[in-house]
Scaffold this motif. Structure first.
Motif: not given
Length: 384
Positions: A45, A49, A340, A344, A347-348
């Protein structure tokens, strides 16, 4: 105190006394496995990002009348620099012959080593008393006016250099087959220069500025009227069989490079196996705008290409050379970099942690209760 009590009743995470905890081996294994999964998903993630993704959009290209830079680096291993010129023409009637500015020619030997690098043409010194148009030599106080050898357009036209004679012949569509008879070429040392470069090759690199134009129809006879041309051709129309137009395209691009661009002709090469002619590249140029993460726009182009060799058994015989014939696509491609948002990303990350722990809890509960059920039945003697 009553308010605090009501808030306590809203606690969605009731605490359990540690005395009631029951830790198991399977739970420890599942905890380690879920932690590893969370770690790798978290790293993935973060990479997403930090990575700038690209969004692609197609729009109708309405821009016309602009200028386009054609960058090229082409090597002719068996063709001397004195016999190569760069010409451009487009459907608007704009023509440029033997372009020299912003272009560098490198003489190379048969091994590809650079002998000389320069801009411009032959540049040999002139000698005294050149031949006048009327046939006599230049007198002391007489203004020089050289003959165009039949290629004059008007009675008062003069060709005072070898280049002007070649230009006059090109405009007439004629070929210069016997340069020894051209006084301007002889006294400028052009013949000697051609002989000195016999057996050499040539590398041309630089750029030309052309108008961004394209027609909407064409005639099948002659040159297409809906296409522009960049012509790297032989300067002199000698016997076509004497020229070897084998070549390698080190680089060819339209406009400025941008991240991810692929120029399909970079590194392409072609070896002549038959008699001389013209080698044609038919190019479809797609206008492109690339906007990076900082909002900086790069106006450039992409292109696709097909190739075709045309021999010299046609009339009128075209000058041997390599032709890049291109037109423009009506569609423009817009690339926009973006990444991103931080919200967001958070949240992920929360979804990863919560989701993995939830799934791990379900698996742990299934294993724990399943193990207890089996053990209870074994204690009752149902399993032997």
């Amino acid at each position: 105190m009553e308010v605090l009590g009501k808030l306590r009743n809203l606690d969605a995470y009731p605490k359990i006394n540690e005395d009631f905890y029951s830790r198991t081996l399977s739970g420890g294994i599942i905890t380690i496995a879920s932690t590893i999964v969370i770690f790798f998903l978290f790293i993935s993630e973060i990479s997403l990002y930090l990575y700038s993704g690209t969004e692609t959009k197609l729009v109708v290209d309405t821009s016309r009348g602009e200028h386009l830079r054609v960058n090229f680096d082409v090597t002719f291993p068996s063709l001397a620099c004195s016999l190569i010129a760069v010409d451009t023409m487009d459907i608007s009637g704009e023509q440029h012959y033997d372009i020299r500015h912003d272009i560098t020619k490198k003489r190379i030997d048969h091994l590809g080593n650079v002998i000389e690098s320069k801009q411009g043409g032959v540049g040999a010194p002139k000698i005294e008393k050149p031949l006048q148009r009327h046939g006599g030599r230049l007198d002391h106080n007489e203004t020089y006016c050289g003959s165009c050898y039949g290629a004059e357009v008007a009675d008062d036209d003069c060709c005072n250099s070898c280049e002007e004679v070649r230009e006059a012949y090109r405009k007439k569509g004629w070929g210069l087959s016997n340069l020894e008879l051209i006084d301007q070429c002889t006294r400028e040392g052009y013949i000697q220069k051609v002989k000195e470069e016999e057996g050499e090759g040539c590398n041309l690199h630089g750029f030309v500025e052309v108008s961004k134009v394209a027609g909407n129809f064409h005639f099948a006879c002659g040159k297409s009227l809906d296409q522009s041309q960049l012509l790297i051709s032989n300067l002199l129309d000698f016997q076509l069989g004497e020229y070897n137009i084998s070549h390698k395209i080190n680089k060819l691009s339209f406009g400025e490079d941008f991240p991810g661009v692929v120029n399909p002709l970079d590194g392409a090469h072609w070896t002549q196996q038959t008699k001389s002619g013209i080698y044609q590249y038919f190019i479809k140029v797609v206008p492109t705008i690339y906007t990076d993460i900082r909002g900086h726009k790069i106006h450039s182009n992409q292109f696709s290409v097909t190739e075709h060799f045309r021999d010299s058994d046609v009339y009128p015989k075209p000058p041997p050379g390599v032709y890049f014939i291109y037109d423009f696509s009506p569609i423009k491609v817009i690339y926009t970099e973006g990444n991103t948002s931080f919200l967001h990303f958070l949240t992920n990350v929360c979804a990863i942690i919560g989701g993995v722990f939830t799934v791990a809890g379900i698996i742990d509960a299934f294993v724990y209760h399943g193990h207890r059920a089996i053990k209870k039945k074994m204690d009752l003697g149902k399993y032997r």
